[in-house]
Design a protein around this motif. Structure first.
Motif, PDB file in Angstrom:
ATOM      1  N   ARG A 120     -17.843 -23.327  -4.214  1.00 34.51           N
ATOM      2  CA  ARG A 120     -18.153 -24.461  -3.351  1.00 34.51           C
ATOM      3  C   ARG A 120     -17.276 -25.653  -3.733  1.00 34.51           C
ATOM      4  O   ARG A 120     -16.872 -25.805  -4.878  1.00 34.51           O
ATOM      5  N   PHE A 121     -16.990 -26.509  -2.757  1.00 34.95           N
ATOM      6  CA  PHE A 121     -16.221 -27.717  -3.053  1.00 34.95           C
ATOM      7  C   PHE A 121     -16.694 -28.874  -2.178  1.00 34.95           C
ATOM      8  O   PHE A 121     -17.250 -28.681  -1.088  1.00 34.95           O
ATOM      9  N   ASP A 122     -16.468 -30.076  -2.691  1.00 31.49           N
ATOM     10  CA  ASP A 122     -16.619 -31.291  -1.887  1.00 31.49           C
ATOM     11  C   ASP A 122     -15.266 -31.738  -1.347  1.00 31.49           C
ATOM     12  O   ASP A 122     -15.161 -32.188  -0.210  1.00 31.49           O
ATOM     13  N   LYS A 123     -14.239 -31.622  -2.196  1.00 29.13           N
ATOM     14  CA  LYS A 123     -12.862 -31.925  -1.818  1.00 29.13           C
ATOM     15  C   LYS A 123     -11.999 -30.732  -2.210  1.00 29.13           C
ATOM     16  O   LYS A 123     -12.215 -30.107  -3.259  1.00 29.13           O
ATOM     17  N   LEU A 124     -11.008 -30.441  -1.375  1.00 28.21           N
ATOM     18  CA  LEU A 124     -10.147 -29.287  -1.625  1.00 28.21           C
ATOM     19  C   LEU A 124      -8.686 -29.713  -1.599  1.00 28.21           C
ATOM     20  O   LEU A 124      -8.278 -30.512  -0.750  1.00 28.21           O
ATOM     21  N   VAL A 125      -7.905 -29.175  -2.533  1.00 24.52           N
ATOM     22  CA  VAL A 125      -6.446 -29.315  -2.500  1.00 24.52           C
ATOM     23  C   VAL A 125      -5.878 -27.915  -2.270  1.00 24.52           C
ATOM     24  O   VAL A 125      -5.998 -27.043  -3.131  1.00 24.52           O
ATOM     25  N   TYR A 126      -5.264 -27.710  -1.118  1.00 23.65           N
ATOM     26  CA  TYR A 126      -4.724 -26.400  -0.746  1.00 23.65           C
ATOM     27  C   TYR A 126      -3.263 -26.350  -1.183  1.00 23.65           C
ATOM     28  O   TYR A 126      -2.407 -27.022  -0.602  1.00 23.65           O
ATOM     29  N   ALA A 127      -2.977 -25.570  -2.225  1.00 19.70           N
ATOM     30  CA  ALA A 127      -1.630 -25.508  -2.798  1.00 19.70           C
ATOM     31  C   ALA A 127      -1.208 -24.066  -3.042  1.00 19.70           C
ATOM     32  O   ALA A 127      -0.569 -23.765  -4.054  1.00 19.70           O
ATOM     33  N   LEU A 128      -1.556 -23.177  -2.100  1.00 22.10           N
ATOM     34  CA  LEU A 128      -1.284 -21.754  -2.287  1.00 22.10           C
ATOM     35  C   LEU A 128       0.161 -21.368  -2.011  1.00 22.10           C
ATOM     36  O   LEU A 128       0.555 -20.229  -2.251  1.00 22.10           O
ATOM     37  N   GLY A 129       0.948 -22.297  -1.491  1.00 19.79           N
ATOM     38  CA  GLY A 129       2.380 -22.062  -1.377  1.00 19.79           C
ATOM     39  C   GLY A 129       2.750 -21.029  -0.333  1.00 19.79           C
ATOM     40  O   GLY A 129       2.000 -20.733   0.597  1.00 19.79           O
ATOM     41  N   SER A 130       3.931 -20.444  -0.513  1.00 15.70           N
ATOM     42  CA  SER A 130       4.484 -19.496   0.455  1.00 15.70           C
ATOM     43  C   SER A 130       4.921 -18.231  -0.263  1.00 15.70           C
ATOM     44  O   SER A 130       5.017 -18.194  -1.494  1.00 15.70           O
ATOM     45  N   VAL A 131       5.200 -17.204   0.524  1.00 16.86           N
ATOM     46  CA  VAL A 131       5.756 -15.955  -0.006  1.00 16.86           C
ATOM     47  C   VAL A 131       6.967 -15.597   0.838  1.00 16.86           C
ATOM     48  O   VAL A 131       7.151 -16.105   1.948  1.00 16.86           O
ATOM     49  N   VAL A 132       7.795 -14.721   0.309  1.00 20.24           N
ATOM     50  CA  VAL A 132       8.982 -14.283   1.039  1.00 20.24           C
ATOM     51  C   VAL A 132       8.552 -13.546   2.309  1.00 20.24           C
ATOM     52  O   VAL A 132       7.641 -12.715   2.286  1.00 20.24           O
ATOM     53  N   ASP A 133       9.207 -13.858   3.404  1.00 20.13           N
ATOM     54  CA  ASP A 133       8.868 -13.272   4.696  1.00 20.13           C
ATOM     55  C   ASP A 133       9.604 -11.948   4.882  1.00 20.13           C
ATOM     56  O   ASP A 133      10.791 -11.917   5.209  1.00 20.13           O
ATOM     57  N   THR A 134       8.871 -10.863   4.671  1.00 18.77           N
ATOM     58  CA  THR A 134       9.453  -9.528   4.878  1.00 18.77           C
ATOM     59  C   THR A 134       9.014  -8.916   6.197  1.00 18.77           C
ATOM     60  O   THR A 134       9.334  -7.758   6.481  1.00 18.77           O
ATOM     61  N   ALA A 135       8.280  -9.687   7.012  1.00 15.84           N
ATOM     62  CA  ALA A 135       7.750  -9.138   8.263  1.00 15.84           C
ATOM     63  C   ALA A 135       8.695  -9.333   9.444  1.00 15.84           C
ATOM     64  O   ALA A 135       8.510  -8.707  10.488  1.00 15.84           O
ATOM     65  N   SER A 136       9.696 -10.180   9.281  1.00 11.95           N
ATOM     66  CA  SER A 136      10.537 -10.534  10.424  1.00 11.95           C
ATOM     67  C   SER A 136      11.612  -9.495  10.726  1.00 11.95           C
ATOM     68  O   SER A 136      12.163  -9.478  11.836  1.00 11.95           O
ATOM     69  N   VAL A 137      11.934  -8.637   9.778  1.00  6.63           N
ATOM     70  CA  VAL A 137      12.970  -7.616   9.974  1.00  6.63           C
ATOM     71  C   VAL A 137      12.407  -6.246   9.607  1.00  6.63           C
ATOM     72  O   VAL A 137      11.838  -6.079   8.518  1.00  6.63           O
TER      73      VAL A 137
END
Length: 377
Positions: free
Chosen positions: A96-113
């Protein structure tokens, strides 16, 4: 008790956690919890070195956060319910949270090709980089897909270890630099024996890559072309790339109790939307921490202002280029090359822990970043 939950312990998330810990030190009405998949801190700036088989530092979150008061929870985030203010982990726990910091970042995109996910190596984390290093053999021909900074650094580092390397890209390596700096990148890759091929990558095969209709043979394919964001919080307003759209203060435009930082955030400045680098990611983490502290004190959050400063790229261990930029990331005339650029890059992108340590002791003074960005409050 106000529960503040920070998701992701990358550059932005750890910056938010350490800076916020410094600002709320001594308070017993605030609890800061950092959620990460494992206890290792991933230095993404050095993953290309790990992928080439070079040793890199083993930094552990419990050591980095010792004495801060930040609680650590380990697990993969599988869902974020911004309305119910809960986060689901892969072991089916709900936080549970009252305030959230979303910092999950990105991953390499292997779905486009087609074929990239099945046949190419990526290194979003240390394990991926280690797996690539283990796959390399003395006679390996390595094809690196993507001519951005990560692709150039990866190709140069692997080639310097004596492997045959081909770099495939839509554009010439060094795009976005001045003509002279770009020419230096080209010459350095040529000196290292990297064969640069320009074209459209249409498919990755088990033993090669289809580049504009021609098959480029490969024993190992490395994919560095593009990134994507995992859609874990569907209630939040996202842009076309899946990033959380923020207001001027880095809060979600649909859910103001959620801050988004780093690669996962679509942060608009006067010159456009920030692109994901630690250069801008760490300041967003710090600014979110500063605004959370202000909110805890009953004050209004402040707008985020940022400008880029440089574009550094390693060309093996003994060479580099640093292109200095205007705040909008367009190139200035000034640039560094050779040993001076190596010294500069290693100085500004060394282990970030000294910077995080300063956040704990002097959180309000965190306005200039060794990772190279202009950030003012």
């Amino acid at each position: 008790m106000t529960d503040i939950l920070i998701l992701g312990a990358g550059y932005a998330g750890l910056a938010a956690a350490t800076n916020l810990a410094g600002r709320v030190r001594g308070r017993d009405d605030v609890r800061v919890t950092l959620v990460n998949a494992g206890e290792r801190f991933t230095e993404r700036l050095r993953l290309h070195s790990t992928a080439a088989g070079r040793p890199t530092a083993d930094l552990r979150l419990p050591d980095l956060l010792a004495g801060t008061g930040v609680r650590l929870e380990y697990g993969w985030v599988t869902a974020v319910d911004a309305d119910a203010r809960t986060v689901r982990l892969d072991d089916e726990r709900d936080l549970r949270f009252d305030k959230l910091v979303y910092a999950l970042g990105s991953v390499v995109d292997t779905a486009s090709v087609p074929g990239a996910a099945e046949h190419a190596y990526t290194f979003d984390d240390f394990r991926g980089a280690e797996a690539l290093a283990a796959r390399l053999t003395p006679n390996s021909t390595v094809v690196v897909c993507g001519g951005g900074l990560t692709g150039v650094e990866t190709a140069a580092e692997i080639a310097e270890r004596g492997f045959t390397v081909r770099l495939l890209s839509r554009d010439r390596p060094g795009t976005g630099m001045t003509a002279k700096a770009q020419a230096y990148v080209t010459a350095a890759l040529d000196r290292l024996g990297v064969e640069v091929r320009i074209g459209e990558i249409t498919k990755v095969l088990p033993d090669g890559v289809d580049l504009s209709g021609e098959i480029v043979p490969a024993d190992v394919v490395v994919w560095t072309a593009g990134t994507r964001i995992s859609p874990l919080a569907p209630a939040l307003t996202n842009d076309e790339h899946g990033r959380i759209v923020t207001d001027r203060c880095l809060r979600s435009v649909s859910h103001p109790h959620v801050y988004a930082v780093g690669d996962a955030a679509a942060v608009r400045q006067g010159f456009g939307v920030l692109h994901g680098t630690c250069q801008s990611g760490m300041p967003t983490g710090v600014h979110a921490a500063a605004n959370l502290a202000r909110e805890l004190d009953g004050k209004q959050p402040q707008p985020f202002r940022f400008g880029y400063y440089h574009r550094p790229v390693s060309l093996g261990r003994g060479d580099a280029v640093v292109q200095f930029t205007r705040p909008d990331d367009s190139p200035r005339r000034a640039y560094l090359t050779g040993r001076a650029a190596v010294w500069y890059k290693e100085t500004v992108t060394a282990s970030p822990w000294p910077t995080y340590a300063r956040m704990l002791t002097m959180p309000a003074l965190a306005s200039w970043w060794p990772h190279g960005g202009r950030y003012t409050r």
